[in-house]
Scaffold this motif. Structure first.
Motif, PDB file in Angstrom:
ATOM      1  N   THR A   1       2.535 -17.220   6.628  1.00 53.56           N
ATOM      2  CA  THR A   1       1.855 -16.841   5.387  1.00 53.56           C
ATOM      3  C   THR A   1       1.728 -15.330   5.311  1.00 53.56           C
ATOM      4  O   THR A   1       1.293 -14.686   6.259  1.00 53.56           O
ATOM      5  CB  THR A   1       0.451 -17.467   5.301  1.00 53.56           C
ATOM      6  N   GLN A   2       2.134 -14.796   4.159  1.00 51.61           N
ATOM      7  CA  GLN A   2       1.983 -13.364   3.891  1.00 51.61           C
ATOM      8  C   GLN A   2       1.023 -13.215   2.720  1.00 51.61           C
ATOM      9  O   GLN A   2       1.288 -13.717   1.623  1.00 51.61           O
ATOM     10  CB  GLN A   2       3.334 -12.743   3.563  1.00 51.61           C
ATOM     11  N   GLU A   3      -0.106 -12.560   2.960  1.00 53.57           N
ATOM     12  CA  GLU A   3      -1.105 -12.377   1.908  1.00 53.57           C
ATOM     13  C   GLU A   3      -1.299 -10.888   1.633  1.00 53.57           C
ATOM     14  O   GLU A   3      -1.341 -10.081   2.558  1.00 53.57           O
ATOM     15  CB  GLU A   3      -2.442 -12.997   2.322  1.00 53.57           C
ATOM     16  N   ASN A   4      -1.429 -10.557   0.365  1.00 52.16           N
ATOM     17  CA  ASN A   4      -1.678  -9.172  -0.023  1.00 52.16           C
ATOM     18  C   ASN A   4      -3.007  -9.086  -0.767  1.00 52.16           C
ATOM     19  O   ASN A   4      -3.132  -9.581  -1.882  1.00 52.16           O
ATOM     20  CB  ASN A   4      -0.552  -8.650  -0.911  1.00 52.16           C
ATOM     21  N   GLN A   5      -3.975  -8.475  -0.127  1.00 54.00           N
ATOM     22  CA  GLN A   5      -5.292  -8.318  -0.724  1.00 54.00           C
ATOM     23  C   GLN A   5      -5.547  -6.900  -1.225  1.00 54.00           C
ATOM     24  O   GLN A   5      -6.613  -6.608  -1.758  1.00 54.00           O
ATOM     25  CB  GLN A   5      -6.382  -8.691   0.306  1.00 54.00           C
ATOM     26  N   SER A   6      -4.546  -6.017  -1.074  1.00 57.11           N
ATOM     27  CA  SER A   6      -4.733  -4.619  -1.473  1.00 57.11           C
ATOM     28  C   SER A   6      -4.158  -4.367  -2.857  1.00 57.11           C
ATOM     29  O   SER A   6      -3.479  -5.215  -3.442  1.00 57.11           O
ATOM     30  CB  SER A   6      -4.057  -3.693  -0.455  1.00 57.11           C
ATOM     31  N   ALA A   7      -4.395  -3.169  -3.382  1.00 56.83           N
ATOM     32  CA  ALA A   7      -3.859  -2.787  -4.688  1.00 56.83           C
ATOM     33  C   ALA A   7      -2.382  -2.408  -4.596  1.00 56.83           C
ATOM     34  O   ALA A   7      -1.659  -2.444  -5.592  1.00 56.83           O
ATOM     35  CB  ALA A   7      -4.668  -1.620  -5.255  1.00 56.83           C
ATOM     36  N   PHE A   8      -1.916  -2.036  -3.397  1.00 59.44           N
ATOM     37  CA  PHE A   8      -0.512  -1.689  -3.190  1.00 59.44           C
ATOM     38  C   PHE A   8       0.347  -2.962  -3.163  1.00 59.44           C
ATOM     39  O   PHE A   8      -0.098  -4.019  -2.721  1.00 59.44           O
ATOM     40  CB  PHE A   8      -0.325  -0.950  -1.865  1.00 59.44           C
TER      41      PHE A   8
END
Length: 283
Positions: free
Chosen positions: A75-82
Protein backbone atom coordinates in the motif's frame (compact mmCIF):
# COMPACT_ATOMS: atom_id res chain seq x y z
CA UNK A 1 -24.78 -63.64 5.38
CA UNK A 2 -25.04 -60.02 4.21
CA UNK A 3 -21.43 -59.45 5.22
CA UNK A 4 -20.28 -62.32 3.00
CA UNK A 5 -22.31 -61.00 0.03
CA UNK A 6 -20.81 -57.51 0.41
CA UNK A 7 -17.33 -59.04 0.68
CA UNK A 8 -17.83 -61.02 -2.54
CA UNK A 9 -19.03 -57.89 -4.38
CA UNK A 10 -16.09 -55.88 -3.05
CA UNK A 11 -13.60 -58.56 -4.07
CA UNK A 12 -15.06 -58.69 -7.59
CA UNK A 13 -14.83 -54.88 -7.91
CA UNK A 14 -11.19 -54.82 -6.79
CA UNK A 15 -10.35 -57.72 -9.12
CA UNK A 16 -11.96 -55.99 -12.11
CA UNK A 17 -10.03 -52.79 -11.37
CA UNK A 18 -6.82 -54.80 -10.93
CA UNK A 19 -7.30 -56.60 -14.25
CA UNK A 20 -7.94 -53.29 -16.06
CA UNK A 21 -4.83 -51.64 -14.62
CA UNK A 22 -2.82 -54.76 -15.41
CA UNK A 23 -4.02 -54.80 -19.03
CA UNK A 24 -3.08 -51.12 -19.38
CA UNK A 25 0.40 -51.91 -17.98
CA UNK A 26 -0.08 -49.51 -15.07
CA UNK A 27 1.00 -52.02 -12.41
CA UNK A 28 4.56 -52.79 -11.45
CA UNK A 29 6.04 -55.75 -13.35
CA UNK A 30 6.50 -59.11 -11.60
CA UNK A 31 9.86 -60.89 -11.83
CA UNK A 32 10.05 -63.69 -14.42
CA UNK A 33 10.52 -66.33 -11.76
CA UNK A 34 7.33 -65.32 -9.98
CA UNK A 35 5.09 -64.62 -12.97
CA UNK A 36 3.05 -67.82 -12.56
CA UNK A 37 2.50 -67.33 -8.87
CA UNK A 38 -1.02 -66.20 -8.07
CA UNK A 39 -1.23 -63.00 -6.07
CA UNK A 40 -3.23 -63.05 -2.88
CA UNK A 41 -6.31 -60.76 -2.68
CA UNK A 42 -4.53 -58.41 -0.26
CA UNK A 43 -1.54 -58.12 -2.60
CA UNK A 44 -3.89 -57.30 -5.49
CA UNK A 45 -5.68 -54.68 -3.36
CA UNK A 46 -2.35 -53.18 -2.37
CA UNK A 47 -1.16 -52.92 -5.97
CA UNK A 48 -4.36 -51.17 -7.05
CA UNK A 49 -4.29 -48.83 -4.04
CA UNK A 50 -0.68 -47.88 -4.78
CA UNK A 51 -1.60 -46.90 -8.34
CA UNK A 52 -4.61 -44.85 -7.18
CA UNK A 53 -2.55 -43.04 -4.55
CA UNK A 54 0.10 -42.27 -7.17
CA UNK A 55 -2.53 -40.81 -9.52
CA UNK A 56 -4.01 -38.62 -6.78
CA UNK A 57 -0.60 -37.39 -5.59
CA UNK A 58 0.45 -36.69 -9.15
CA UNK A 59 -2.68 -34.64 -9.79
CA UNK A 60 -2.19 -32.62 -6.60
CA UNK A 61 1.45 -31.98 -7.49
CA UNK A 62 0.54 -30.95 -11.04
CA UNK A 63 -2.12 -28.47 -9.87
CA UNK A 64 0.01 -26.99 -7.10
CA UNK A 65 3.09 -26.89 -9.30
CA UNK A 66 1.45 -24.77 -11.98
CA UNK A 67 -0.55 -22.51 -9.68
CA UNK A 68 1.02 -19.08 -9.29
CA UNK A 69 1.66 -17.93 -5.72
CA UNK A 70 -0.58 -15.27 -4.19
CA UNK A 71 1.22 -11.94 -4.67
CA UNK A 72 2.35 -9.87 -1.69
CA UNK A 73 0.22 -6.69 -1.65
CA UNK A 74 1.71 -3.28 -0.86
CA UNK A 75 0.00 0.00 0.00
CA UNK A 76 1.23 3.44 -0.99
CA UNK A 77 -0.53 6.32 0.76
CA UNK A 78 -0.01 10.03 0.20
CA UNK A 79 -1.14 12.28 3.01
CA UNK A 80 0.90 15.33 1.98
CA UNK A 81 0.13 18.21 -0.39
CA UNK A 82 2.98 17.11 -2.70
CA UNK A 83 2.37 14.51 -5.40
CA UNK A 84 3.93 11.17 -4.41
CA UNK A 85 5.63 9.41 -7.33
CA UNK A 86 5.81 5.60 -7.45
CA UNK A 87 7.26 3.36 -10.16
CA UNK A 88 5.80 -0.15 -10.21
CA UNK A 89 7.67 -3.38 -10.96
CA UNK A 90 6.69 -3.29 -14.65
CA UNK A 91 7.98 0.27 -15.14
CA UNK A 92 4.56 1.94 -14.95
CA UNK A 93 4.54 5.35 -13.27
CA UNK A 94 1.84 6.36 -10.77
CA UNK A 95 1.57 9.90 -9.39
CA UNK A 96 -0.64 10.04 -6.29
CA UNK A 97 -2.28 13.34 -5.35
CA UNK A 98 -2.93 14.24 -1.72
CA UNK A 99 -5.29 12.00 0.29
CA UNK A 100 -4.84 9.16 -2.22
CA UNK A 101 -3.93 5.51 -1.71
CA UNK A 102 -2.84 2.75 -4.08
CA UNK A 103 -2.95 -1.00 -3.38
CA UNK A 104 -0.69 -3.03 -5.68
CA UNK A 105 1.23 -6.34 -5.75
CA UNK A 106 4.97 -6.45 -5.19
CA UNK A 107 5.20 -8.80 -8.20
CA UNK A 108 2.56 -8.97 -10.95
CA UNK A 109 1.21 -12.36 -12.04
CA UNK A 110 1.76 -13.67 -15.57
CA UNK A 111 -1.47 -12.82 -17.37
CA UNK A 112 -2.47 -9.45 -15.88
CA UNK A 113 -1.45 -6.49 -13.75
CA UNK A 114 -4.04 -5.27 -11.26
CA UNK A 115 -4.13 -2.45 -8.70
CA UNK A 116 -6.77 -0.64 -6.61
CA UNK A 117 -7.05 3.14 -6.34
CA UNK A 118 -8.83 5.47 -3.97
CA UNK A 119 -8.37 9.15 -4.71
CA UNK A 120 -6.82 11.14 -7.54
CA UNK A 121 -3.85 9.91 -9.58
CA UNK A 122 -2.01 10.11 -12.88
CA UNK A 123 -0.93 6.87 -14.58
CA UNK A 124 1.66 6.31 -17.30
CA UNK A 125 1.33 2.59 -18.01
CA UNK A 126 4.14 0.54 -19.54
CA UNK A 127 2.86 -1.55 -22.46
CA UNK A 128 3.16 -5.31 -21.93
CA UNK A 129 1.82 -7.56 -24.68
CA UNK A 130 -0.60 -10.13 -23.30
CA UNK A 131 -0.54 -8.57 -19.81
CA UNK A 132 -3.28 -5.91 -19.55
CA UNK A 133 -3.29 -3.42 -16.69
CA UNK A 134 -6.45 -3.21 -14.54
CA UNK A 135 -7.35 -0.45 -12.07
CA UNK A 136 -10.15 -1.04 -9.58
CA UNK A 137 -12.00 2.00 -8.23
CA UNK A 138 -15.13 2.27 -6.12
CA UNK A 139 -17.44 2.80 -9.11
CA UNK A 140 -15.59 1.45 -12.13
CA UNK A 141 -12.91 -0.88 -13.45
CA UNK A 142 -10.36 0.42 -15.95
CA UNK A 143 -8.41 -1.68 -18.48
CA UNK A 144 -5.34 -0.33 -20.27
CA UNK A 145 -2.49 -1.76 -22.34
CA UNK A 146 -0.13 1.21 -22.55
CA UNK A 147 -1.28 4.79 -22.15
CA UNK A 148 -1.31 7.89 -19.94
CA UNK A 149 -4.37 9.25 -18.14
CA UNK A 150 -5.61 10.70 -14.88
CA UNK A 151 -8.27 9.20 -12.62
CA UNK A 152 -10.40 10.83 -9.96
CA UNK A 153 -12.21 8.35 -7.76
CA UNK A 154 -12.72 9.14 -4.10
CA UNK A 155 -15.33 8.31 -1.52
CA UNK A 156 -16.82 11.80 -1.71
CA UNK A 157 -15.84 12.77 -5.27
CA UNK A 158 -17.46 11.75 -8.58
CA UNK A 159 -15.62 9.39 -10.92
CA UNK A 160 -13.71 11.11 -13.70
CA UNK A 161 -11.05 9.84 -16.14
CA UNK A 162 -9.17 11.88 -18.75
CA UNK A 163 -6.91 10.23 -21.34
CA UNK A 164 -3.74 12.02 -22.40
CA UNK A 165 -2.37 9.27 -24.68
CA UNK A 166 -3.73 5.96 -25.99
CA UNK A 167 -7.11 4.34 -25.24
CA UNK A 168 -8.67 2.81 -22.13
CA UNK A 169 -11.81 0.80 -21.47
CA UNK A 170 -13.99 1.78 -18.52
CA UNK A 171 -16.63 -0.59 -17.09
CA UNK A 172 -19.16 0.40 -14.45
CA UNK A 173 -19.41 -2.08 -11.60
CA UNK A 174 -23.16 -1.46 -11.42
CA UNK A 175 -25.32 -1.51 -14.52
CA UNK A 176 -23.00 -3.56 -16.76
CA UNK A 177 -22.12 -0.55 -18.93
CA UNK A 178 -18.72 0.06 -20.58
CA UNK A 179 -17.10 2.48 -23.00
CA UNK A 180 -13.78 3.23 -24.69
CA UNK A 181 -12.08 6.55 -23.97
CA UNK A 182 -9.48 7.90 -26.41
CA UNK A 183 -6.80 10.56 -26.13
CA UNK A 184 -8.39 13.99 -25.73
CA UNK A 185 -11.56 12.56 -24.16
CA UNK A 186 -12.93 12.50 -20.62
CA UNK A 187 -15.49 10.12 -19.14
CA UNK A 188 -17.62 10.86 -16.09
CA UNK A 189 -20.43 9.04 -14.28
CA UNK A 190 -23.76 10.82 -14.26
CA UNK A 191 -26.92 9.13 -12.97
CA UNK A 192 -25.15 5.76 -13.06
CA UNK A 193 -24.23 6.23 -16.74
CA UNK A 194 -20.87 6.74 -18.45
CA UNK A 195 -20.70 10.05 -20.31
CA UNK A 196 -17.80 10.62 -22.76
CA UNK A 197 -16.92 14.18 -23.81
CA UNK A 198 -14.00 16.07 -25.30
CA UNK A 199 -11.50 17.05 -22.59
CA UNK A 200 -11.59 20.66 -21.49
CA UNK A 201 -7.89 21.51 -21.82
CA UNK A 202 -8.17 24.45 -19.46
CA UNK A 203 -9.78 22.26 -16.76
CA UNK A 204 -7.40 19.31 -17.31
CA UNK A 205 -3.92 20.52 -16.43
CA UNK A 206 -1.62 17.49 -16.60
CA UNK A 207 1.35 19.45 -15.32
CA UNK A 208 -0.25 19.93 -11.90
CA UNK A 209 0.92 16.44 -10.90
CA UNK A 210 4.56 17.40 -11.61
CA UNK A 211 4.70 20.91 -10.09
CA UNK A 212 5.13 19.75 -6.49
CA UNK A 213 6.40 16.20 -6.48
CA UNK A 214 8.03 13.92 -3.91
CA UNK A 215 10.07 10.72 -4.23
CA UNK A 216 10.58 8.34 -1.31
CA UNK A 217 13.63 6.07 -1.45
CA UNK A 218 13.37 5.70 -5.24
CA UNK A 219 16.19 4.61 -7.60
CA UNK A 220 17.63 7.53 -9.55
CA UNK A 221 16.54 5.91 -12.83
CA UNK A 222 12.89 6.01 -11.68
CA UNK A 223 13.17 9.62 -10.54
CA UNK A 224 14.58 10.75 -13.87
CA UNK A 225 11.96 8.75 -15.80
CA UNK A 226 9.18 10.59 -13.98
CA UNK A 227 10.75 14.04 -14.30
CA UNK A 228 11.42 13.50 -18.00
CA UNK A 229 7.69 12.86 -18.51
CA UNK A 230 6.95 16.48 -17.63
CA UNK A 231 8.95 17.97 -20.50
CA UNK A 232 9.87 17.13 -24.08
CA UNK A 233 12.45 19.84 -24.56
CA UNK A 234 15.13 18.82 -22.03
CA UNK A 235 15.95 15.36 -20.68
CA UNK A 236 18.15 14.12 -17.82
CA UNK A 237 20.21 10.93 -18.10
CA UNK A 238 22.81 8.96 -16.14
CA UNK A 239 25.91 7.41 -17.68
CA UNK A 240 26.01 4.06 -15.83
CA UNK A 241 23.66 1.31 -14.55
CA UNK A 242 25.27 1.48 -11.12
CA UNK A 243 24.46 5.17 -10.81
CA UNK A 244 20.91 4.52 -12.02
CA UNK A 245 20.33 2.28 -8.96
CA UNK A 246 21.37 4.94 -6.42
CA UNK A 247 18.39 5.68 -4.19
CA UNK A 248 17.19 9.10 -3.19
CA UNK A 249 14.44 10.78 -1.15
CA UNK A 250 13.81 14.20 -2.62
CA UNK A 251 11.17 16.85 -3.36
CA UNK A 252 10.88 19.23 -6.30
CA UNK A 253 8.66 22.28 -6.41
CA UNK A 254 8.16 23.66 -9.93
CA UNK A 255 11.88 23.52 -10.76
CA UNK A 256 13.19 23.62 -14.32
CA UNK A 257 14.94 20.51 -15.76
CA UNK A 258 18.27 22.33 -15.37
CA UNK A 259 17.58 22.99 -11.69
CA UNK A 260 16.44 19.40 -11.14
CA UNK A 261 19.64 18.05 -12.73
CA UNK A 262 21.84 20.33 -10.63
CA UNK A 263 20.00 19.55 -7.38
CA UNK A 264 20.42 15.81 -7.93
CA UNK A 265 24.07 16.26 -8.84
CA UNK A 266 24.64 18.27 -5.66
CA UNK A 267 22.79 15.74 -3.45
CA UNK A 268 24.76 12.75 -4.81
CA UNK A 269 28.06 14.57 -5.44
CA UNK A 270 27.87 14.02 -9.21
CA UNK A 271 29.00 15.89 -12.29
CA UNK A 272 26.33 17.52 -14.44
CA UNK A 273 27.16 18.27 -18.09
CA UNK A 274 24.75 19.55 -20.75
CA UNK A 275 25.08 18.22 -24.29
CA UNK A 276 22.42 19.68 -26.58
CA UNK A 277 19.04 18.99 -24.98
CA UNK A 278 20.35 16.37 -22.56
CA UNK A 279 21.76 16.82 -19.06
CA UNK A 280 24.17 13.96 -18.28
CA UNK A 281 24.91 12.93 -14.68
CA UNK A 282 28.15 11.07 -13.95
CA UNK A 283 30.46 10.26 -11.03
Amino acid sequence: MKTDIYKIKTDKAWNRLYDRLDNDHLLAKVDEGHRTRKLSPWMRYGAVAAVLIGIVCGAVYWVSGFKEPIPNLLTQENQSAFTLATTLEDGSVVLLAGETSLLYPEHFITDKREVSLEGNAFFDIAKKQGQPFWINTEQAKIEVLGTAFSVQSGENTPFRLSVQRGTVRVSLKKGNQECYVKAGETVTVQSQKLIVQHTDKEAEDWSRFFKHIRFKDEPLANILKVMNLSTDSLQIQVDSPVLAERRLTVEFSDESPEMVANLIASALNLKCIRQGNVYSLSE
